[in-house]
Design a protein around this motif. Structure first.
Motif, PDB file in Angstrom:
ATOM      1  N   MET A 438       0.835  -1.207   0.000  1.00  0.00           N
ATOM      2  CA  MET A 438       0.000   0.000   0.000  1.00  0.00           C
ATOM      3  C   MET A 438       0.872   1.260   0.000  1.00  0.00           C
ATOM      4  N   ASP A 439       0.468   2.247  -0.815  1.00  0.00           N
ATOM      5  CA  ASP A 439       1.174   3.525  -0.814  1.00  0.00           C
ATOM      6  C   ASP A 439       0.226   4.578  -0.220  1.00  0.00           C
ATOM      7  N   TYR A 440       0.528   5.023   0.985  1.00  0.00           N
ATOM      8  CA  TYR A 440      -0.365   5.975   1.666  1.00  0.00           C
ATOM      9  C   TYR A 440       0.107   7.427   1.534  1.00  0.00           C
ATOM     10  N   LEU A 441       1.177   7.657   0.779  1.00  0.00           N
ATOM     11  CA  LEU A 441       1.751   9.009   0.792  1.00  0.00           C
ATOM     12  C   LEU A 441       0.715  10.070   0.403  1.00  0.00           C
ATOM     13  N   TRP A 442       0.571  11.068   1.266  1.00  0.00           N
ATOM     14  CA  TRP A 442      -0.365  12.195   1.145  1.00  0.00           C
ATOM     15  C   TRP A 442      -1.833  11.754   1.148  1.00  0.00           C
ATOM     16  N   HIS A 443      -2.086  10.561   1.712  1.00  0.00           N
ATOM     17  CA  HIS A 443      -3.476  10.171   1.936  1.00  0.00           C
ATOM     18  C   HIS A 443      -3.939  10.724   3.288  1.00  0.00           C
ATOM     19  N   TRP A 444      -5.228  10.938   3.405  1.00  0.00           N
ATOM     20  CA  TRP A 444      -5.843  11.219   4.699  1.00  0.00           C
ATOM     21  C   TRP A 444      -6.298   9.869   5.252  1.00  0.00           C
ATOM     22  N   VAL A 445      -5.851   9.539   6.430  1.00  0.00           N
ATOM     23  CA  VAL A 445      -6.256   8.253   7.011  1.00  0.00           C
ATOM     24  C   VAL A 445      -6.742   8.461   8.443  1.00  0.00           C
ATOM     25  N   ASP A 446      -7.663   7.599   8.868  1.00  0.00           N
ATOM     26  CA  ASP A 446      -8.098   7.622  10.271  1.00  0.00           C
ATOM     27  C   ASP A 446      -7.397   6.464  10.973  1.00  0.00           C
ATOM     28  N   VAL A 447      -6.775   6.779  12.103  1.00  0.00           N
ATOM     29  CA  VAL A 447      -5.959   5.793  12.810  1.00  0.00           C
ATOM     30  C   VAL A 447      -6.387   5.738  14.275  1.00  0.00           C
ATOM     31  N   LYS A 448      -6.595   4.528  14.767  1.00  0.00           N
ATOM     32  CA  LYS A 448      -6.955   4.374  16.187  1.00  0.00           C
ATOM     33  C   LYS A 448      -5.667   4.186  16.989  1.00  0.00           C
ATOM     34  N   ILE A 449      -5.479   5.001  18.017  1.00  0.00           N
ATOM     35  CA  ILE A 449      -4.222   4.975  18.771  1.00  0.00           C
ATOM     36  C   ILE A 449      -4.212   3.772  19.726  1.00  0.00           C
ATOM     37  N   THR A 450      -3.113   3.013  19.626  1.00  0.00           N
ATOM     38  CA  THR A 450      -2.992   1.829  20.485  1.00  0.00           C
ATOM     39  C   THR A 450      -1.961   2.057  21.588  1.00  0.00           C
ATOM     40  N   GLN A 451      -1.026   2.955  21.329  1.00  0.00           N
ATOM     41  CA  GLN A 451       0.047   3.176  22.307  1.00  0.00           C
ATOM     42  C   GLN A 451       0.536   4.620  22.192  1.00  0.00           C
ATOM     43  N   ALA A 452       0.712   5.291  23.338  1.00  0.00           N
ATOM     44  CA  ALA A 452       1.203   6.673  23.286  1.00  0.00           C
ATOM     45  C   ALA A 452       2.228   6.893  24.388  1.00  0.00           C
ATOM     46  N   THR A 453       3.415   7.345  23.968  1.00  0.00           N
ATOM     47  CA  THR A 453       4.437   7.704  24.970  1.00  0.00           C
ATOM     48  C   THR A 453       4.724   9.191  24.812  1.00  0.00           C
ATOM     49  N   ALA A 454       5.671   9.704  25.590  1.00  0.00           N
ATOM     50  CA  ALA A 454       5.969  11.139  25.525  1.00  0.00           C
ATOM     51  C   ALA A 454       6.368  11.553  24.115  1.00  0.00           C
ATOM     52  N   LEU A 455       7.063  10.683  23.406  1.00  0.00           N
ATOM     53  CA  LEU A 455       7.640  11.106  22.132  1.00  0.00           C
ATOM     54  C   LEU A 455       7.051  10.431  20.903  1.00  0.00           C
ATOM     55  N   SER A 456       6.286   9.355  21.081  1.00  0.00           N
ATOM     56  CA  SER A 456       5.747   8.759  19.858  1.00  0.00           C
ATOM     57  C   SER A 456       4.399   8.103  20.114  1.00  0.00           C
ATOM     58  N   CYS A 457       3.608   8.040  19.055  1.00  0.00           N
ATOM     59  CA  CYS A 457       2.297   7.406  19.151  1.00  0.00           C
ATOM     60  C   CYS A 457       2.177   6.373  18.044  1.00  0.00           C
ATOM     61  N   GLN A 458       1.614   5.221  18.406  1.00  0.00           N
ATOM     62  CA  GLN A 458       1.401   4.154  17.427  1.00  0.00           C
ATOM     63  C   GLN A 458      -0.101   3.925  17.322  1.00  0.00           C
ATOM     64  N   GLY A 459      -0.523   3.521  16.109  1.00  0.00           N
ATOM     65  CA  GLY A 459      -1.942   3.235  15.958  1.00  0.00           C
ATOM     66  C   GLY A 459      -2.187   2.225  14.870  1.00  0.00           C
ATOM     67  N   GLU A 460      -3.480   1.855  14.721  1.00  0.00           N
ATOM     68  CA  GLU A 460      -3.807   0.971  13.611  1.00  0.00           C
ATOM     69  C   GLU A 460      -4.829   1.648  12.713  1.00  0.00           C
ATOM     70  N   ILE A 461      -4.681   1.394  11.425  1.00  0.00           N
ATOM     71  CA  ILE A 461      -5.503   2.122  10.463  1.00  0.00           C
ATOM     72  C   ILE A 461      -6.963   1.659  10.525  1.00  0.00           C
ATOM     73  N   VAL A 462      -7.851   2.645  10.545  1.00  0.00           N
ATOM     74  CA  VAL A 462      -9.280   2.358  10.607  1.00  0.00           C
ATOM     75  C   VAL A 462      -9.891   2.594   9.221  1.00  0.00           C
ATOM     76  N   LYS A 463      -9.434   3.667   8.573  1.00  0.00           N
ATOM     77  CA  LYS A 463      -9.996   3.998   7.259  1.00  0.00           C
ATOM     78  C   LYS A 463      -8.985   4.788   6.422  1.00  0.00           C
ATOM     79  N   ASP A 464      -8.876   4.435   5.152  1.00  0.00           N
ATOM     80  CA  ASP A 464      -8.024   5.174   4.222  1.00  0.00           C
ATOM     81  C   ASP A 464      -8.939   5.981   3.299  1.00  0.00           C
TER      82      ASP A 464
END
Ligand code: 5AD
Ligand code: SF4
Length: 477
Positions: A438-464
Motif C-alpha cells: 500500500m502507498d499511503y503518501l499524502w493520503h488522509w487516514v483515520d488511525v486508532k491509537i494503540t500506544q502513546a508515549t511522551a515522544l511517539s504514538c502508534q496506531g492501527e488504520i481504521v480507514k483510508d
C-alpha cells in the motif's frame, strides 16, 4: 532586471537569459534554522529554475552551492561555519563551482565572510532572497566576491508563493521582520522591520495554490504573525476568517506567535473556524515575571496563563506548545523554579527548550552574567525531564481514540515498515500498513491509537480516505 521575461520559455536543454547561455545545472542548498528559512529555500529553488538549475542533494555534483544560514543560536551558527570550511576542498577540485551564503548570518556578516573565505563567491541577506537568480546571473557574468545586504525600503510587502515540491502542504509568508526587540534575540537585526502582505493578496495566492497546485494544508508564516496587518488596519483573525471560506482547503496553521499580540478576536476565531488547526504554538520563554521583564517580553505570567485559559474555553480540545529559554543571564534558582511551575500549570503537549546563547549586538549579550554553561545545561535538562513526564501523561488520553492524519512519510525500522503522519493538532502518529504494497503518501487516514508515549504514538488504520480531504467526522480527532 526582470529575468523572468528574458528567459526563453523553450524546452531546449540550454536557456538563454540576457547575454548568457545557461545549460542544465545543479544547485545544492543547505538550510539551517526555522520554517521561514525552509520556505526561503523553496523560493530560491523556484527562482533558480529560471536559470535552468535543478536541485541536488549531493554537494559533490553541484555547480552552485548555497548556504541558507541561521543566526538565532550559536549552534546553528557554528555548524554553518564548519560546513563552509568543508566546501573548500570541493572548490579546489572543481574550480567553476559557485558558492554563495545567504540568510541571517549573511545579513549582518556578509562582507566579512567574503573577505575571510577565499572560496566564497558571494553573500546575500534576508531581504534579497527573491533576487537570487539575478545574483547568480552576476556570478556567471564574471563578477565575484560581492555581498548584497540591502533592505527593501518600500512600505509594501507583496509576493506570490512559489512552490516546486509537489506536496499538498505549503508555507505562506504573511509578514516579515520583527519589531519586538526581545533582549536576547537577533532576529530584528537579521530580518529587519515588520511588513505585512495584504489580506486580499494572500487569499488570492492561496486560492490559486488550492486550485492549481493541489494544496490542502497551509502554514501562515512570520516571526510574529500576531502583528500581521497592523500597518494596513488588517488582522490575523480577519485573514483566517477569509481563508476559512476557500473551498478545497482543509487545514490552516500559523506560526510563530508572540503572546503580547494575541487578541480576543483571534481567540474567538480559534473557537469558530472550521479549518484552523487545533494546535497553537505560543512561546512563553520563561515562567518568571522578573526574567520576562529582563527579556523585554511585555507580558506577565498571569497574562499569559489568562490567554491559555481563554483559548481553552474557546476551543476545549486545543493542544498547546511553547518555547523556553533555560538559563537567561543571571537567572536565579527561584526564577528557574518558576519556569518549572509554569510547565506544570500550562500542561503543554510539547516544548522547544533551548539553552540561552548570547547573540552579538543584543541587549542581553551586554548583561553581566553569573551563570555557568554547566548550570544552564543542568536547568535545560530539568526543564526537558519535567516536560517529558507531563506530556507522557497527557498523551495517554489519546489511547483508544481515532485521529485523522495527513500521511507524509514511510520508513523501515527493525524490518517493520511503518507510515507516519501528523494529526490536525500536530501530534506525530506511526501506523503499520494493511499490506506492505500500500502507498499511503499524502493520503488522509483515520488511525486508532494503540500506544502513546511522551515522544511517539502508534496506531492501527481504521480507514483510508485517499488523497482528497474527507468530510469532517465528529467522532474523529
Ligand atoms: N538563546 C537561546 N534561545 C533563543 N531563542 C531566540 N534567541 C535565543 C537565544 N539568544 C529561542 C526562543 C525563540 C526560538 C525561536 O528561539 O525561544 O522563541
Ligand atoms: Fe525574536 Fe520572536 Fe522576540 Fe521577535 S518576538 S525579537 S523574533 S523572540
Amino acid at each position: 532586471m526582470n529575468l523572468e521575461s528574458e528567459v526563453e520559455k523553450s524546452n531546449s536543454l540550454v536557456k538563454r537569459v540576457g547575454e548568457i547561455d545557461f545549460p542544465q545545472r545543479k544547485v545544492y542548498i543547505k538550510t539551517y534554522g526555522c520554517q521561514m528559512n525552509e520556505h526561503d529555500t523553496q523560493r530560491m529553488l523556484s527562482s533558480l529554475e529560471d536559470l535552468n538549475f535543478d536541485q541536488t542533494q549531493e554537494k559533490e555534483e553541484a555547480d552552485l552551492i548555497l548556504f541558507n544560514t541561521c543566526a538565532i543560536r550559536d549552534l546553528a551558527n557554528s555548524k554553518f561555519y564548519s560546513h563552509l570550511g568543508e566546501i573548500k576542498h570541493i572548490k579546489e577540485k572543481k574550480k567553476d563551482v559557485v558558492v554563495g551564503v545567504g540568510g541571517c548570518v549573511a545579513q549582518t556578516e556578509g562582507k566579512d565572510l567574503i573577505k575571510k573565505y577565499n572560496h566564497l563567491d558571494f553573500a546575500f541577506g534576508t531581504d534579497v532572497i527573491d533576487d537570487i537568480s539575478s545574483l547568480v546571473y552576476r556570478t556567471y557574468a564574471g563578477e565575484n566576491k560581492f555581498s548584497v545586504n540591502t533592505w527593501d525600503r518600500s512600505r509594501d510587502y507583496s509576493i506570490e508563493t512559489k512552490i516546486t515540491h509537489g506536496k499538498p502542504q505549503a508555507y505562506i509568508n504573511i509578514i516579515k521582520g520583527c519589531d519586538k526587540f526581545c533582549s536576547y534575540c537577533i532576529v530584528p537585526f537579521t530580518r529587519g522591520r515588520e511588513k505585512s502582505r495584504r489580506v486580499s493578496e494572500i487569499v488570492k495566492d492561496v486560492q490559486r495554490l488550492v486550485e492549481y497546485q493541489g494544496i490542502q494544508e497551509i502554514t501562515l508564516l512570520g516571526q510574529n504573525v500576531n502583528s500581521f496587518g497592523k500597518d494596513n488596519k488588517e488582522s490575523l483573525a480577519q485573514l483566517i476568517i477569509e481563508l476559512d471560506k476557500i473551498k478545497g482547503l482543509a487545514l490552516i496553521r500559523y506560526t510563530t506567535s508572540h503572546p503580547y499580540d494575541v487578541s480576543d478576536e483571534l481567540i474567538s476565531v480559534h473557537g469558530s473556524s472550521s479549518k484552523l488547526s487545533r494546535h497553537l504554538h505560543l512561546p512563553v520563554q520563561s515562567g518568571s515575571n522578573t526574567v520576562l521583564q529582563r527579556m523585554l517580553r511585555e507580558y506577565t505570567v498571569e497574562h499569559y496563563l489568562g490567554l491559555l485559559k481563554k483559548l481553552r474555553q474557546a476551543r476545549p480540545d486545543i493542544v498547546l506548545s511553547t518555547d523556553i529559554i533555560a538559563g537567561f543571564p543571571n537567572e536565579t534558582r527561584e526564577e528557574h523554579e518558576a519556569t518549572l511551575n509554569l510547565l506544570r500549570e500550562a500542561q503543554y503537549d510539547f516544548i522547544y527548550a533551548y539553552s540561552y546563547s548570547a547573540r552579538p549586538g543584543t541587549k542581553a549579550a551586554r548583561m553581566k552574567d553569573s551563570l555557568s554553561e554547566e548550570e544552564r545545561r543542568q536547568r535545560l535538562w530539568e526543564i526537558q525531564e519535567l516536560q517529558l513526564a507531563i506530556q507522557a501523561d497527557l498523551r495517554q488520553e489519546m489511547v483508544g481514540r481515532v485521529y485523522r492524519l495527513l500521511v507524509d512519510e514511510s520508513g523501515t525500522k527493525k524490518d517493520v515498515l511503518k507510515w507516519k503522519g501528523r494529526t490536525n493538532c500536530m501530534r506525530i502518529v506511526h501506523f503499520r500498513p494493511e499490506n506492505e504494497s500500500m502507498d499511503y503518501l499524502w493520503h488522509w487516514v483515520d488511525v486508532k491509537i494503540t500506544q502513546a508515549t511522551a515522544l511517539s504514538c502508534q496506531g492501527e488504520i481504521v480507514k483510508d480516505h485517499g488523497k482528497s480531504y474527507p468530510a469532517p467526522d465528529l467522532t474523529v480527532f
